[in-house]
Design a protein around this motif. Structure first.
Motif, PDB file in Angstrom:
ATOM      1  N   LEU A   1       0.851  -1.186   0.000  1.00  0.00           N
ATOM      2  CA  LEU A   1       0.000   0.000   0.000  1.00  0.00           C
ATOM      3  C   LEU A   1       0.891   1.242   0.000  1.00  0.00           C
ATOM      4  N   THR A   2       0.391   2.314  -0.559  1.00  0.00           N
ATOM      5  CA  THR A   2       1.170   3.554  -0.612  1.00  0.00           C
ATOM      6  C   THR A   2       0.644   4.508   0.440  1.00  0.00           C
ATOM      7  N   GLU A   3       1.379   4.575   1.554  1.00  0.00           N
ATOM      8  CA  GLU A   3       0.969   5.382   2.696  1.00  0.00           C
ATOM      9  C   GLU A   3       2.086   6.315   3.149  1.00  0.00           C
ATOM     10  N   GLY A   4       3.108   6.480   2.308  1.00  0.00           N
ATOM     11  CA  GLY A   4       4.220   7.357   2.663  1.00  0.00           C
ATOM     12  C   GLY A   4       5.145   6.793   3.714  1.00  0.00           C
ATOM     13  N   ARG A   5       5.172   5.471   3.871  1.00  0.00           N
ATOM     14  CA  ARG A   5       5.980   4.834   4.904  1.00  0.00           C
ATOM     15  C   ARG A   5       7.382   4.446   4.435  1.00  0.00           C
ATOM     16  N   GLU A   6       7.648   4.543   3.141  1.00  0.00           N
ATOM     17  CA  GLU A   6       8.961   4.158   2.620  1.00  0.00           C
ATOM     18  C   GLU A   6      10.034   5.099   3.175  1.00  0.00           C
ATOM     19  N   LEU A   7      11.246   4.571   3.331  1.00  0.00           N
ATOM     20  CA  LEU A   7      12.333   5.396   3.836  1.00  0.00           C
ATOM     21  C   LEU A   7      12.775   6.395   2.772  1.00  0.00           C
ATOM     22  N   SER A   8      13.155   7.576   3.222  1.00  0.00           N
ATOM     23  CA  SER A   8      13.663   8.593   2.306  1.00  0.00           C
ATOM     24  C   SER A   8      15.102   8.260   1.909  1.00  0.00           C
ATOM     25  N   GLN A   9      15.592   8.946   0.893  1.00  0.00           N
ATOM     26  CA  GLN A   9      16.961   8.701   0.441  1.00  0.00           C
ATOM     27  C   GLN A   9      17.961   8.951   1.562  1.00  0.00           C
ATOM     28  N   ASP A  10      17.691   9.946   2.402  1.00  0.00           N
ATOM     29  CA  ASP A  10      18.598  10.268   3.504  1.00  0.00           C
ATOM     30  C   ASP A  10      18.652   9.171   4.558  1.00  0.00           C
ATOM     31  N   GLU A  11      17.607   8.356   4.626  1.00  0.00           N
ATOM     32  CA  GLU A  11      17.544   7.287   5.623  1.00  0.00           C
ATOM     33  C   GLU A  11      18.148   5.976   5.119  1.00  0.00           C
ATOM     34  N   LEU A  12      18.492   5.922   3.839  1.00  0.00           N
ATOM     35  CA  LEU A  12      19.040   4.712   3.242  1.00  0.00           C
ATOM     36  C   LEU A  12      20.570   4.717   3.305  1.00  0.00           C
ATOM     37  N   PRO A  13      21.191   3.553   3.175  1.00  0.00           N
ATOM     38  CA  PRO A  13      22.648   3.536   2.989  1.00  0.00           C
ATOM     39  C   PRO A  13      23.005   4.316   1.720  1.00  0.00           C
ATOM     40  N   PRO A  14      24.270   4.701   1.554  1.00  0.00           N
ATOM     41  CA  PRO A  14      24.665   5.433   0.341  1.00  0.00           C
ATOM     42  C   PRO A  14      24.217   4.700  -0.922  1.00  0.00           C
ATOM     43  N   ILE A  15      23.719   5.464  -1.880  1.00  0.00           N
ATOM     44  CA  ILE A  15      23.185   4.888  -3.117  1.00  0.00           C
ATOM     45  C   ILE A  15      24.202   5.032  -4.243  1.00  0.00           C
ATOM     46  N   GLU A  16      24.499   3.909  -4.891  1.00  0.00           N
ATOM     47  CA  GLU A  16      25.348   3.909  -6.081  1.00  0.00           C
ATOM     48  C   GLU A  16      24.436   3.801  -7.290  1.00  0.00           C
ATOM     49  N   GLN A  17      24.354   4.877  -8.080  1.00  0.00           N
ATOM     50  CA  GLN A  17      23.389   4.943  -9.164  1.00  0.00           C
ATOM     51  C   GLN A  17      23.518   3.790 -10.148  1.00  0.00           C
ATOM     52  N   GLU A  18      24.749   3.337 -10.378  1.00  0.00           N
ATOM     53  CA  GLU A  18      24.949   2.269 -11.355  1.00  0.00           C
ATOM     54  C   GLU A  18      24.398   0.928 -10.880  1.00  0.00           C
ATOM     55  N   LYS A  19      24.086   0.833  -9.580  1.00  0.00           N
ATOM     56  CA  LYS A  19      23.536  -0.422  -9.059  1.00  0.00           C
ATOM     57  C   LYS A  19      22.009  -0.467  -9.113  1.00  0.00           C
ATOM     58  N   ILE A  20      21.371   0.677  -9.372  1.00  0.00           N
ATOM     59  CA  ILE A  20      19.907   0.686  -9.497  1.00  0.00           C
ATOM     60  C   ILE A  20      19.520  -0.120 -10.739  1.00  0.00           C
ATOM     61  N   GLN A  21      18.568  -1.022 -10.581  1.00  0.00           N
ATOM     62  CA  GLN A  21      18.227  -1.927 -11.677  1.00  0.00           C
ATOM     63  C   GLN A  21      16.945  -1.495 -12.386  1.00  0.00           C
ATOM     64  N   VAL A  22      17.035  -1.453 -13.702  1.00  0.00           N
ATOM     65  CA  VAL A  22      15.886  -1.213 -14.573  1.00  0.00           C
ATOM     66  C   VAL A  22      15.798  -2.428 -15.488  1.00  0.00           C
ATOM     67  N   LEU A  23      14.841  -3.302 -15.223  1.00  0.00           N
ATOM     68  CA  LEU A  23      14.773  -4.603 -15.873  1.00  0.00           C
ATOM     69  C   LEU A  23      13.513  -4.727 -16.733  1.00  0.00           C
ATOM     70  N   PRO A  24      13.559  -5.573 -17.759  1.00  0.00           N
ATOM     71  CA  PRO A  24      12.334  -5.848 -18.521  1.00  0.00           C
ATOM     72  C   PRO A  24      11.241  -6.393 -17.606  1.00  0.00           C
ATOM     73  N   MET A  25      10.000  -6.109 -17.935  1.00  0.00           N
ATOM     74  CA  MET A  25       8.901  -6.696 -17.171  1.00  0.00           C
ATOM     75  C   MET A  25       8.749  -8.178 -17.493  1.00  0.00           C
ATOM     76  N   CYS A  26       9.101  -8.558 -18.725  1.00  0.00           N
ATOM     77  CA  CYS A  26       8.996  -9.947 -19.155  1.00  0.00           C
ATOM     78  C   CYS A  26      10.387 -10.536 -19.349  1.00  0.00           C
ATOM     79  N   TRP A  27      10.584 -11.751 -18.838  1.00  0.00           N
ATOM     80  CA  TRP A  27      11.855 -12.446 -18.981  1.00  0.00           C
ATOM     81  C   TRP A  27      11.635 -13.689 -19.832  1.00  0.00           C
ATOM     82  N   ARG A  28      12.566 -13.931 -20.757  1.00  0.00           N
ATOM     83  CA  ARG A  28      12.410 -15.008 -21.725  1.00  0.00           C
ATOM     84  C   ARG A  28      13.010 -16.319 -21.193  1.00  0.00           C
ATOM     85  N   ASN A  29      12.243 -17.404 -21.340  1.00  0.00           N
ATOM     86  CA  ASN A  29      12.700 -18.735 -20.969  1.00  0.00           C
ATOM     87  C   ASN A  29      13.766 -19.182 -21.971  1.00  0.00           C
ATOM     88  N   PRO A  30      14.968 -19.542 -21.492  1.00  0.00           N
ATOM     89  CA  PRO A  30      16.055 -19.855 -22.423  1.00  0.00           C
ATOM     90  C   PRO A  30      15.873 -21.156 -23.197  1.00  0.00           C
TER      91      PRO A  30
END
Length: 375
Positions: A243-272
């Motif tokens: 649910l979206t109730e504003g309970r997520e931690l802010s960026q300041d409350e998180l460990p340091p963020i490395e932008q290159e580690k943020i993942q943007v993945l396909p919604m669909c993954w192909r079976n090999p």
């Protein structure tokens, strides 16, 4: 030639589960190369493989089989998430000292196991994570899906290909009714402490043509440090996202963020092996959607509502495989073709002890060709 026998699961009456198989005439402790080739192909074809009578399998061999699906991977699938005190995963897993890629999960007090001593295991209970809860006096009769998910760090590390689970000690006899409590009236009769699975391929197939095109061409951005970020948020009653109730931690409350580690993945993954597409999204960890036309949906409530609408049809009772665990069951599942959930509520005297292993992959999942070309 391998002598392994693979027998498709027999669905219960009224079930539309079309995946899963039982594997017999095999000893995981002494696998041949031919055995593994059969197992690998059948994992991709069947998504869930059940190996009965494997109590003797060591943590070392469990790790070796899990790693064999991606020999270049060697770190635990959630990485260092377990070390983070605020992580929603922190209380639920214990690391085996001599095989750190293998975790112990379960419920109740265990005096000693594989180098661990005086361990109090805690089975995830929905009251710790859901916005609403089943009353305490109904707790032994009714339960919920705790959290539908993919085993993955979703930050820095690629999602594991496979997860293995070994049932060491299983309480016997009791069943529960799993309630969705979402206004639909949906319920599912389940064995105590089951692991519930639904197919991402079925999730894709159930969509309208329009929605299939949307998920084929859209990518999901996951939150940085997602299991810490979500630690204050609460789940829907069906376990399928937050649910979206504003309970997520802010960026300041998180460990340091490395932008290159943020993942943007396909919604669909192909079976090999089969080439089929699975709608594979961790609904609790999503942050943004990146559409084919370059639009980014940043509104968290809208993102969650969209993902829930796409995934909810596939967790209807008739599509859920709720495994009835027996001691010695070794279950191997395709983590890139399924989502799954812990289920159940135990009495204090009911001890459950399992081993779990998944390995962060050396490569990201393959998506549909048009999405891959645009990336």
């Amino acid at each position: 030639m391998s002598a392994i026998q693979v027998t498709p699961l027999t669905p219960a009456e009224g079930s539309k589960v079309n995946f899963g198989a039982v594997v017999s005439n095999v000893d995981i402790e002494n696998l041949t190369d031919a055995d593994f080739e059969v197992i690998q192909e059948n994992l991709y074809k069947n998504q869930v493989l059940v190996f009965p009578n494997q109590s003797h399998v060591t943590p070392k061999k469990q790790f070796e089989l899990t790693q064999r699906f991606d020999p270049a991977g060697d770190s635990y699938g959630h990485g260092k998430t377990l070390d983070a005190k605020k992580s929603v995963l922190h209380p639920d897993l214990k690391t085996i000292p001599h095989q750190p890629q293998v975790q112990v999960i379960g419920s109740g007090f265990v005096p000693e196991y594989e180098g661990l001593k005086n361990v109090q295991l805690r089975h995830p209970h929905h009251r710790t994570f859901h916005a609403s809860v089943i009353p305490d006096d109904e707790d032994l009769d009714y339960t919920r899906f705790y959290r539908w998910h993919i085993d993955a760090a979703l930050y820095g590390l690629a999602p594991p290909i496979a997860t293995t689970l070994l049932a060491v000690k299983v309480p016997k006899g009791r069943r529960q009714t799993c309630r969705y409590d979402d206004g639909t009236g949906d319920v599912l009769d389940v064995p105590l402490g089951t692991t519930a699975f639904v197919s991402g391929e079925n999730m894709f197939d159930l969509l309208s043509t329009e929605d299939q095109e949307f998920v084929r061409t859209t990518r999901v951005e996951y939150a940085a440090h997602p299991y810490i970020w979500m630690s204050g948020a609460k789940s829907r009653s069906d376990g399928l996202g937050l649910l979206t109730e504003g309970r997520e931690l802010s960026q300041d409350e998180l460990p340091p963020i490395e932008q290159e580690k943020i993942q943007v993945l396909p919604m669909c993954w192909r079976n090999p092996v089969t080439g089929k597409l699975a709608l594979q999204v961790h609904p609790s960890a999503v942050r943004r959607l990146h559409l084919a036309d370059g639009t980014v949906i940043d509104d968290l409530a809208a993102v969650r509502e969209k993902i829930h609408k796409l995934q909810r049809p596939a967790i209807a009772p008739e599509f859920v495989y709720a495994h009835d665990w027996k001691e010695g069951d070794f279950v191997l599942f395709h983590n890139r073709g399924l989502i799954h959930s812990v289920v159940g509520a135990f009495a204090p005297e009911e001890v459950r002890l399992f081993r779990q292993c998944n390995i962060a992959a050396s490569r990201l999942p393959e998506g549909p060709a048009p999405v891959a070309a645009a990336a």
